[in-house]
Design a protein around this motif. Sequence first.
Motif, short mmCIF file in Angstrom:
data_model
loop_
_atom_site.label_atom_id
_atom_site.label_comp_id
_atom_site.label_asym_id
_atom_site.label_seq_id
_atom_site.Cartn_x
_atom_site.Cartn_y
_atom_site.Cartn_z
N UNK A 1 0.83 -1.22 0.00
CA UNK A 1 0.00 0.00 0.00
C UNK A 1 0.86 1.26 0.00
N UNK A 2 0.32 2.30 -0.59
CA UNK A 2 0.99 3.59 -0.60
C UNK A 2 0.58 4.38 0.65
N UNK A 3 1.29 5.46 0.90
CA UNK A 3 0.98 6.29 2.06
C UNK A 3 -0.42 6.88 1.94
N UNK A 4 -0.80 7.29 0.73
CA UNK A 4 -2.13 7.85 0.52
C UNK A 4 -3.22 6.82 0.81
N UNK A 5 -2.98 5.57 0.40
CA UNK A 5 -3.98 4.53 0.65
C UNK A 5 -4.14 4.27 2.15
N UNK A 6 -3.01 4.17 2.84
CA UNK A 6 -3.08 3.91 4.28
C UNK A 6 -3.76 5.05 5.01
N UNK A 7 -3.51 6.27 4.59
CA UNK A 7 -4.20 7.41 5.21
C UNK A 7 -5.69 7.37 4.94
N UNK A 8 -6.06 6.92 3.74
CA UNK A 8 -7.49 6.87 3.39
C UNK A 8 -8.24 5.83 4.23
N UNK A 9 -7.54 4.81 4.72
CA UNK A 9 -8.21 3.81 5.57
C UNK A 9 -8.79 4.45 6.82
N UNK A 10 -8.15 5.51 7.28
CA UNK A 10 -8.64 6.18 8.47
C UNK A 10 -9.84 7.07 8.21
N UNK A 11 -10.16 7.31 6.94
CA UNK A 11 -11.29 8.16 6.60
C UNK A 11 -12.63 7.43 6.72
N UNK A 12 -12.64 6.15 6.34
CA UNK A 12 -13.87 5.37 6.43
C UNK A 12 -13.55 3.88 6.34
N UNK A 13 -14.44 3.10 6.91
CA UNK A 13 -14.28 1.64 6.86
C UNK A 13 -14.47 1.13 5.44
N UNK A 14 -15.33 1.80 4.67
CA UNK A 14 -15.55 1.39 3.29
C UNK A 14 -14.27 1.47 2.47
N UNK A 15 -13.48 2.54 2.66
CA UNK A 15 -12.23 2.68 1.92
C UNK A 15 -11.22 1.62 2.33
N UNK A 16 -11.23 1.24 3.60
CA UNK A 16 -10.36 0.16 4.06
C UNK A 16 -10.72 -1.15 3.39
N UNK A 17 -12.02 -1.47 3.34
CA UNK A 17 -12.47 -2.75 2.80
C UNK A 17 -12.40 -2.80 1.28
N UNK A 18 -12.37 -1.65 0.64
CA UNK A 18 -12.25 -1.62 -0.82
C UNK A 18 -10.82 -1.83 -1.29
N UNK A 19 -9.87 -1.73 -0.37
CA UNK A 19 -8.46 -1.87 -0.72
C UNK A 19 -7.97 -3.25 -0.31
N UNK A 20 -7.45 -4.06 -1.26
CA UNK A 20 -6.96 -5.40 -0.90
C UNK A 20 -5.89 -5.36 0.18
N UNK A 21 -4.97 -4.40 0.12
CA UNK A 21 -3.95 -4.29 1.15
C UNK A 21 -4.56 -3.93 2.50
N UNK A 22 -5.62 -3.12 2.46
CA UNK A 22 -6.31 -2.76 3.69
C UNK A 22 -7.00 -3.96 4.31
N UNK A 23 -7.61 -4.79 3.48
CA UNK A 23 -8.25 -6.00 4.00
C UNK A 23 -7.22 -6.95 4.60
N UNK A 24 -6.06 -7.06 3.96
CA UNK A 24 -5.01 -7.91 4.49
C UNK A 24 -4.55 -7.45 5.88
N UNK A 25 -4.28 -6.15 5.98
CA UNK A 25 -3.81 -5.61 7.26
C UNK A 25 -4.88 -5.74 8.34
N UNK A 26 -6.12 -5.47 7.98
CA UNK A 26 -7.21 -5.56 8.94
C UNK A 26 -7.45 -7.01 9.36
N UNK A 27 -7.30 -7.93 8.42
CA UNK A 27 -7.49 -9.34 8.75
C UNK A 27 -6.42 -9.82 9.74
N UNK A 28 -5.20 -9.39 9.55
CA UNK A 28 -4.14 -9.76 10.49
C UNK A 28 -4.43 -9.22 11.89
#
Length: 257
Positions: free
Chosen positions: A120-147
């Motif tokens: 994930x890029x820095x922009x993507x990781x920052x966007x995860x904090x904006x909403x849960x939807x953005x976290x779940x729409x990002x494969x890297x976000x789902x991976x990190x959240x699953x761990x």
Amino acid sequence: MRTDLKQPVGGGKPYVPSDVIAAKNYFFSLCIHGEIPMGSERMEMRKRQMSVQQESAAGGTAPAQQDQPGQANPRGSNACCFCWCCCCSCSWNEDRDDRNRKASYDVKEGTADCEDCPKPTLEEVRSWGQSFDKLMCCPAGRNSFRQFLRTEFSEENMLFWLACEEFCKETNKSAIEEKARVIYEDYISILSPKEVSLDSRVREAINRNMLEPTSHTFDDAQLQIYTLMQRDSYPRYMNSPAYKNLLNTLSEQSPES
């Protein structure tokens, strides 16, 4: 399974003793009302289950029992009407492991990289904090959240959600029925170690829909688990060292810093 059911002459329906019917009705009521451990009890049960699994993996599995000559096989060929929810040792369950391996949507548990995706890029990781939807729409976000969910012994919520995402894309009727039964066994049945927490209304709807499964059988359950992760686990993830360390690492590597 009872093996002493009387078979009528002429091919009619077999006589089912009242005690068998009562047992099935009792199990069905448990499925509908969702009588399962909650809160800290559920967490402790999850820890004990994982401990047993680790001990079994370390010590190896016991050899399968061989049928003794002259002994009737307790797994008869007559499958009961509840075989899809694992309440009996009927013939449908005998080949369940083989079918599970063939399920194309199955998400392998215990792997560090849940999905193939770039870092994930820095922009993507920052966007995860904006909403849960953005976290779940990002494969890297789902991976990190699953761990993170794995550390809280609630990884089954993500596994169920991912399985439903793949299941709703299925169009073949036979595949839908097969995959619906596997999902039910893995995440809905009260006998499963990966059972997700659902209210009685959703469980009752699933039990009805399992008579004729469709690609929308688990829609309500998927939404309820999604909401549960959003309200319960997501805030803790955003305040966790896992997310903060990832954010700090990417910030240090960014040219902007």
